[in-house]
Scaffold this active site. Structure first.
Site, PDB file in Angstrom:
ATOM      1  N   LYS A  28      40.061   3.418  38.775  1.00  8.42           N
ATOM      2  CA  LYS A  28      41.399   2.904  38.456  1.00  8.42           C
ATOM      3  C   LYS A  28      42.120   2.367  39.692  1.00  8.42           C
ATOM      4  CE  LYS A  28      42.810   6.755  36.530  1.00  8.42           C
ATOM      5  NZ  LYS A  28      41.603   7.600  36.549  1.00  8.42           N
ATOM      6  N   ARG A  56      39.619  18.981  35.954  1.00  9.86           N
ATOM      7  CA  ARG A  56      40.298  17.691  35.726  1.00  9.86           C
ATOM      8  C   ARG A  56      39.624  16.914  34.602  1.00  9.86           C
ATOM      9  NH1 ARG A  56      40.175  14.588  41.003  1.00  9.86           N
ATOM     10  NH2 ARG A  56      41.512  13.116  39.919  1.00  9.86           N
ATOM     11  N   ARG A  80      40.584  14.922  49.868  1.00  7.64           N
ATOM     12  CA  ARG A  80      41.523  15.226  48.784  1.00  7.64           C
ATOM     13  C   ARG A  80      41.168  16.566  48.164  1.00  7.64           C
ATOM     14  NH1 ARG A  80      42.750  10.185  44.828  1.00  7.64           N
ATOM     15  NH2 ARG A  80      42.986  11.951  43.418  1.00  7.64           N
ATOM     16  N   ARG A  88      49.178  10.151  30.383  1.00 14.73           N
ATOM     17  CA  ARG A  88      48.008  11.021  30.283  1.00 14.73           C
ATOM     18  C   ARG A  88      47.961  11.814  28.992  1.00 14.73           C
ATOM     19  NH1 ARG A  88      46.100  13.158  36.117  1.00 14.73           N
ATOM     20  NH2 ARG A  88      46.374  11.203  37.215  1.00 14.73           N
ATOM     21  N   ARG A 110      34.048  11.021  47.137  1.00 19.21           N
ATOM     22  CA  ARG A 110      35.422  10.723  47.549  1.00 19.21           C
ATOM     23  C   ARG A 110      36.052  11.935  48.231  1.00 19.21           C
ATOM     24  NH1 ARG A 110      39.782   8.916  43.108  1.00 19.21           N
ATOM     25  NH2 ARG A 110      39.924  11.153  42.771  1.00 19.21           N
TER      26      ARG A 110
END
Length: 194
Positions: free
Chosen positions: A14, A145, A134, A89, A128
């Site tokens: 995204k 998630r 992160r 969401r 990532r």
């Protein structure tokens, strides 16, 4: 106004595709995740509240997000349009966003659904996390998630499909191929809107 939602599970691309859309169409990017990360970094009251939810893989309360979005929209009234990245969401958030945009005499014209295989998502998110540090890209949090996405966010596909606004794009392909498909949709819709 060219208002677009970019939609898909964590790791579907995204953010990457949003940057390309912004460059081509001049839209204002609204990434609720980025806004919240900035608030956390600045150690604001909002940041502290958001951090508690994010650390456990939970969604931020709707009323908090809608207030943030209203402020961002009001501060950027001259924009050609907005791209919503990471929001809505839930169906409740989708309805709240429709209401908010209606109050500003505009609406969503397209929901770009980036469809990516779960194995690919896991690989992307772990990589990532290793590269960016992160905290929400830890393998245990990733599973949480993805579960939250499947249970709370995925039903939005049907919500927008019924409105005729859902466009599914295979997100496993190269960045360029995915963007080419997105551009085909947006070019057609922006032409129809004229």
């Amino acid at each position: 106004m060219l208002n677009v939602i970019i939609f898909g599970p964590p790791g579907s691309g995204k953010g990457t595709q949003s940057e390309l859309i912004i460059a081509k169409y001049g839209l204002y990017h609204i990434s609720t995740g980025e806004i919240l990360r900035q608030e956390i970094k600045k150690q604001t009251e909002l940041g502290a509240v958001a951090d508690e939810y994010i650390k456990t893989g939970q969604l931020i309360p709707d009323e908090l997000i809608i207030k943030i979005l209203a402020d961002v929209l009001d501060a950027n009234l001259g924009a050609k349009g907005f791209i919503f990245d990471g929001f809505p969401r839930t169906i409740a958030q989708g309805k709240a966003l429709d209401q908010l945009l209606s109050e500003k005499n505009t609406s969503i014209i397209a929901v770009l659904n980036l469809a990516v295989d779960e194995e690919e998502l896991l690989n992307r998110l772990i990589k990532r996390g290793e590269e960016s540090g992160r905290t929400d890209d830890d393998p245990v949090v990733i599973q949480k998630r993805l579960e939250v996405y499947r249970n709370q966010t995925e039903p939005l596909k049907e919500f927008y499909k019924k409105k005729g606004k859902l466009f599914t794009i295979k997100g496993n392909n190269s960045i360029e191929d995915v963007f080419e498909k997105i551009a085909e949709v947006l070019d057609r819709l922006s032409f129809q809107a004229k």
